[in-house]
Design a protein around this motif. Structure first.
Motif, PDB file in Angstrom:
ATOM      1  N   ALA A 169       0.850  -1.194   0.000  1.00  0.00           N
ATOM      2  CA  ALA A 169       0.000   0.000   0.000  1.00  0.00           C
ATOM      3  C   ALA A 169       0.882   1.239   0.000  1.00  0.00           C
ATOM      4  O   ALA A 169       0.516   2.278   0.540  1.00  0.00           O
ATOM      5  CB  ALA A 169      -0.965   0.006   1.169  1.00  0.00           C
ATOM      6  N   SER A 170       2.096   1.088  -0.594  1.00  0.00           N
ATOM      7  CA  SER A 170       2.946   2.250  -0.853  1.00  0.00           C
ATOM      8  C   SER A 170       3.106   3.176   0.365  1.00  0.00           C
ATOM      9  O   SER A 170       3.564   2.728   1.403  1.00  0.00           O
ATOM     10  CB  SER A 170       2.371   2.981  -2.058  1.00  0.00           C
ATOM     11  OG  SER A 170       3.184   4.016  -2.464  1.00  0.00           O
ATOM     12  N   HIS A 171       2.656   4.426   0.249  1.00  0.00           N
ATOM     13  CA  HIS A 171       2.885   5.391   1.340  1.00  0.00           C
ATOM     14  C   HIS A 171       1.779   5.392   2.399  1.00  0.00           C
ATOM     15  O   HIS A 171       1.853   6.161   3.356  1.00  0.00           O
ATOM     16  CB  HIS A 171       3.068   6.802   0.764  1.00  0.00           C
ATOM     17  CG  HIS A 171       1.861   7.281   0.021  1.00  0.00           C
ATOM     18  ND1 HIS A 171       1.663   7.030  -1.321  1.00  0.00           N
ATOM     19  CD2 HIS A 171       0.782   7.975   0.427  1.00  0.00           C
ATOM     20  CE1 HIS A 171       0.518   7.563  -1.702  1.00  0.00           C
ATOM     21  NE2 HIS A 171      -0.042   8.137  -0.658  1.00  0.00           N
ATOM     22  N   TYR A 225      12.639   7.764   0.393  1.00  0.00           N
ATOM     23  CA  TYR A 225      11.851   6.835  -0.434  1.00  0.00           C
ATOM     24  C   TYR A 225      10.438   6.779   0.136  1.00  0.00           C
ATOM     25  O   TYR A 225      10.217   7.137   1.289  1.00  0.00           O
ATOM     26  CB  TYR A 225      12.410   5.410  -0.339  1.00  0.00           C
ATOM     27  CG  TYR A 225      13.780   5.156  -0.892  1.00  0.00           C
ATOM     28  CD1 TYR A 225      14.545   6.165  -1.462  1.00  0.00           C
ATOM     29  CD2 TYR A 225      14.314   3.870  -0.853  1.00  0.00           C
ATOM     30  CE1 TYR A 225      15.808   5.898  -1.974  1.00  0.00           C
ATOM     31  CE2 TYR A 225      15.577   3.592  -1.362  1.00  0.00           C
ATOM     32  CZ  TYR A 225      16.321   4.612  -1.917  1.00  0.00           C
ATOM     33  OH  TYR A 225      17.551   4.329  -2.416  1.00  0.00           O
ATOM     34  N   ASP A 226       9.507   6.231  -0.653  1.00  0.00           N
ATOM     35  CA  ASP A 226       8.200   5.952  -0.053  1.00  0.00           C
ATOM     36  C   ASP A 226       8.142   4.469   0.350  1.00  0.00           C
ATOM     37  O   ASP A 226       9.140   3.753   0.249  1.00  0.00           O
ATOM     38  CB  ASP A 226       7.050   6.359  -0.991  1.00  0.00           C
ATOM     39  CG  ASP A 226       6.850   5.380  -2.123  1.00  0.00           C
ATOM     40  OD1 ASP A 226       7.810   4.663  -2.458  1.00  0.00           O
ATOM     41  OD2 ASP A 226       5.732   5.318  -2.677  1.00  0.00           O
ATOM     42  N   GLY A 227       6.986   4.016   0.816  1.00  0.00           N
ATOM     43  CA  GLY A 227       6.868   2.698   1.435  1.00  0.00           C
ATOM     44  C   GLY A 227       7.094   1.506   0.526  1.00  0.00           C
ATOM     45  O   GLY A 227       7.297   0.391   1.010  1.00  0.00           O
ATOM     46  N   ASP A 228       7.045   1.682  -0.802  1.00  0.00           N
ATOM     47  CA  ASP A 228       7.379   0.564  -1.689  1.00  0.00           C
ATOM     48  C   ASP A 228       8.506   0.933  -2.651  1.00  0.00           C
ATOM     49  O   ASP A 228       8.743   0.239  -3.641  1.00  0.00           O
ATOM     50  CB  ASP A 228       6.144   0.035  -2.431  1.00  0.00           C
ATOM     51  CG  ASP A 228       5.499   1.068  -3.333  1.00  0.00           C
ATOM     52  OD1 ASP A 228       5.774   2.266  -3.166  1.00  0.00           O
ATOM     53  OD2 ASP A 228       4.713   0.677  -4.221  1.00  0.00           O
ATOM     54  N   ALA A 229       9.147   2.071  -2.354  1.00  0.00           N
ATOM     55  CA  ALA A 229      10.359   2.509  -3.079  1.00  0.00           C
ATOM     56  C   ALA A 229      10.147   2.742  -4.571  1.00  0.00           C
ATOM     57  O   ALA A 229      11.023   2.456  -5.384  1.00  0.00           O
ATOM     58  CB  ALA A 229      11.514   1.531  -2.840  1.00  0.00           C
ATOM     59  N   ASP A 230       8.963   3.277  -4.931  1.00  0.00           N
ATOM     60  CA  ASP A 230       8.817   3.715  -6.325  1.00  0.00           C
ATOM     61  C   ASP A 230       8.802   5.238  -6.438  1.00  0.00           C
ATOM     62  O   ASP A 230       8.609   5.786  -7.512  1.00  0.00           O
ATOM     63  CB  ASP A 230       7.575   3.085  -7.003  1.00  0.00           C
ATOM     64  CG  ASP A 230       6.267   3.465  -6.340  1.00  0.00           C
ATOM     65  OD1 ASP A 230       6.287   4.137  -5.284  1.00  0.00           O
ATOM     66  OD2 ASP A 230       5.208   3.067  -6.871  1.00  0.00           O
ATOM     67  N   ARG A 231       8.983   5.918  -5.313  1.00  0.00           N
ATOM     68  CA  ARG A 231       9.038   7.388  -5.326  1.00  0.00           C
ATOM     69  C   ARG A 231      10.245   7.868  -4.553  1.00  0.00           C
ATOM     70  O   ARG A 231      10.657   7.238  -3.580  1.00  0.00           O
ATOM     71  CB  ARG A 231       7.783   7.947  -4.640  1.00  0.00           C
ATOM     72  CG  ARG A 231       6.615   8.073  -5.551  1.00  0.00           C
ATOM     73  CD  ARG A 231       5.342   8.267  -4.762  1.00  0.00           C
ATOM     74  NE  ARG A 231       5.333   9.502  -3.996  1.00  0.00           N
ATOM     75  CZ  ARG A 231       4.289   9.926  -3.299  1.00  0.00           C
ATOM     76  NH1 ARG A 231       3.185   9.228  -3.278  1.00  0.00           N
ATOM     77  NH2 ARG A 231       4.349  11.049  -2.624  1.00  0.00           N
ATOM     78  N   ILE A 232      10.777   9.019  -4.957  1.00  0.00           N
ATOM     79  CA  ILE A 232      11.916   9.601  -4.241  1.00  0.00           C
ATOM     80  C   ILE A 232      11.843  11.129  -4.300  1.00  0.00           C
ATOM     81  O   ILE A 232      11.431  11.686  -5.316  1.00  0.00           O
ATOM     82  CB  ILE A 232      13.251   9.107  -4.846  1.00  0.00           C
ATOM     83  CG1 ILE A 232      14.444   9.565  -4.019  1.00  0.00           C
ATOM     84  CG2 ILE A 232      13.426   9.542  -6.311  1.00  0.00           C
ATOM     85  CD1 ILE A 232      15.759   8.882  -4.378  1.00  0.00           C
TER      86      ILE A 232
HETATM   87 ZN    ZN Z   1       4.802   3.964  -3.889  1.00  0.00          ZN
END
Ligand code: ZN
Ligand code: 16G
Length: 531
Positions: free
Chosen positions: A64-66, A276-283
């Motif tokens: 659930a990402s962030h 990073y965000d919770g699933d490391a697809d954002r920075i």
């Molecule tokens: Zn994410």
């Protein structure tokens, strides 16, 4: 048929709460983890059908990402590592919401509509983030795959972009890279070392970076990758998950929205940091200055840095390739002006959500896309990659052109083209800063952000708001756009828009203007107009 009996039997272990309705939204299903068991099982079924249909491996990522630790979610990954198509998002929603007795008929209907050959074999890659609930939820996905006779590979703990990478490698017979996590680290780190090894006078300062891992999967994976970087980049990792809570007062989303440093990171003035965000697809990047002022370098700043770098390399290589930057309505007006007026690159604006940006970026030789929130990557067309390879091999080309082509080639290898990737983006940014001999302050000074404000407004029904022009204008309710236009006119260099959120039950308001006071006032006035 035997497989349908299995489905009936196994689905009884993953019952759907009666009346619960969920939608495959902008980034898959996402809600409180307790409500997701049946969804996971059913997404296992759907991924198996998608695999049979495409005759390729499909990915399922449990994350659930962030969102807070208590939530979870699931996204499907298509064969080339892209997001699943809109039609299949629709099927996902149908399957998710069928009541227990309606599951089989819905499944059969889908098989018929898509003319799926049930004898075709199916392969599904499953991945999960570090949430407590991810373990059992990913098992539910695998149960779904097995129920329809599919083969399942449990990739265990991976970042979202790592799963996208694995799926893409698997379906391209290794042409994109080796389909293992080790292969991912090797590909990225070799490209990074190639790019930075001949950079003169790289100081220790330039080699050191503070990383906020959001107490999530990114923290775990970036420390795995560090050994492959052979000290060419040294990371000080904070929020590594050993004590803090996932995404709590830390991570890319917190830093971007709050415009302040995360908890748990000890920053000295001028030090380069990223979250990073919770699933490391954002920075996102940031630093504090000597007066302790916080400076954020978001997706817009990242897109500008990367496009300047690539444009210069194309000039050095003498390659005539079209370069474009894709943004959303949230892009700071200063960034758009800089890209169009100073850099003279094509700028496109799309609706929010990675799939829209990704799609638009595919139309160019080189398409750089970033959401202001830090999700983005660079896409190279087949033609662009071929021209770069050809030049790198061309014995008649002069040294400068060849060098530029080699640099472009390594840059391509450093980029995860399947989806935005915090680790790959971080290495790219670090390489660009090293090659150009730039400090984070110099990067920040490329242009100055216009002060801006984002607000959320709770309304009875957010769906009454309908937007157009890549969400920059409203067409419904009547009169709202006129009201916003009048308010915007009161301020200098101002812009504002409203849009219904795709992930929360709120309307989002964005405003920017020449001063923070004006941006705040405008956002407030526009939010009153929404009510
Ligand atoms: Zn994410
Ligand atoms: C999702 C999107 C993100 C977008 C955000 C907007 C993906 C993978 N993620 O997290 O790109 O910025 O939604 O949320 O597409 P909102 O509609 O609530 O503003």
């Amino acid at each position: 048929m035997a497989e349908f009996e299995e489905v009936t039997q196994k689905s009884a272990h993953h019952p759907k709460p009666v009346g619960l309705v969920l939608q495959y939204g902008t980034a898959g299903f996402r809600t409180c983890a307790k409500k997701l068991d049946h969804i996971m099982f059913r997404m296992g079924l759907l991924a198996t059908l998608r695999s049979k249909k495409t005759k390729a491996t499909i990915g399922v990522m449990v994350t659930a990402s962030h969102n807070p630790e208590e939530d979870n979610g699931v996204k499907l990954v298509d064969p080339m590592g892209e997001m699943v198509t809109p039609a299949w998002e629709g099927y996902a929603t149908e399957l998710a919401n069928a009541e227990q007795e309606g599951l089989l008929p819905t499944l059969k209907d889908l098989i018929e509509r898509e003319a799926i050959d049930m004898a075709q074999e199916a392969n599904v890659f499953v991945g999960k983030d570090t949430r407590c609930s991810s373990e059992s939820l990913s098992k539910a996905v695998m149960d779904g795959v097995c129920a329809l006779g599919g083969h399942c590979k449990d990739n265990g703990l991976v970042t979202t972009p790592q799963l996208h990478y694995l799926v893409c490698c698997q379906n391209t017979q290794g042409r994109y890279g080796e389909a293992t996590i080790k292969g991912y680290y090797q590909k990225l780190s070799q490209a990074f070392i190639q790019l930075t090894k001949n950079v003169p006078n790289r100081t220790d300062d330039q080699k050191t970076l503070l990383v906020d891992g959001a107490n999530g999967i990114g923290a775990l994976k970036v420390s795995e990758m560090e050994t492959y970087l052979k000290k060419e980049l040294q990371l000080s990792l904070f929020n590594d998950g050993s004590s803090g809570k996932l995404n709590h007062l830390c991570g890319a989303d917190f830093v971007k929205v709050q415009q302040r440093a995360p908890k748990g990171v000890e920053i000295s003035a001028g030090e380069r940091c990223c979250s990073y965000d919770g699933d490391a697809d954002r920075i996102v990047y940031y630093y504090t200055d000597s007066a302790s002022r916080f400076h954020l370098l978001d997706g817009d700043k990242i897109a500008t840095l990367i496009s300047t770098y690539l444009k210069d390399l194309l000039t050095q290589a003498g390659l005539d390739l079209q370069i474009a930057v894709v943004q959303t309505a949230y892009a700071n007006g200063s960034s758009t002006r800089y890209l169009e007026d100073v850099m003279k690159v094509i700028v496109r604006c799309t609706k929010t959500g990675v799939k829209h940006l990704h799609h638009a970026a595919q139309e160019f030789d080189i398409g750089i896309y970033f959401e202001a929130n830090g999700h983005g990557t660079v896409l190279f067309s087949k033609l662009a990659e071929e021209k770069i390879q050809q030049l790198a091999r061309d014995s008649n080309a002069n040294d400068e052109r060849k060098r530029a082509a080699f640099t472009l080639h390594n840059t391509i290898n450093l980029i995860n083209q399947t989806v935005g990737d915090a680790m790959s983006d971080m290495l790219l940014i670090e390489a660009v800063l090293a090659i150009r001999g730039m400090t984070v302050q110099q990067w920040d000074a490329i242009y100055t952000d216009l002060p801006n404000r984002q607000l959320k407004v709770k309304v009875a029904d957010r769906r009454v708001i309908d937007t157009t022009d890549a969400e920059r204008r409203t067409v419904r309710p009547e009169g709202l756009q006129e009201a916003i236009d009048l308010l915007v006119k009161k301020y200098r260099r101002a812009r504002s828009f409203v849009r219904p959120s795709g992930t929360e039950d709120v309307v989002r308001v964005y405003a920017e203007a020449d001063t923070q006071e004006s941006a705040d006032a405008l956002a407030h006035e526009v939010s009153l107009a929404v009510h």
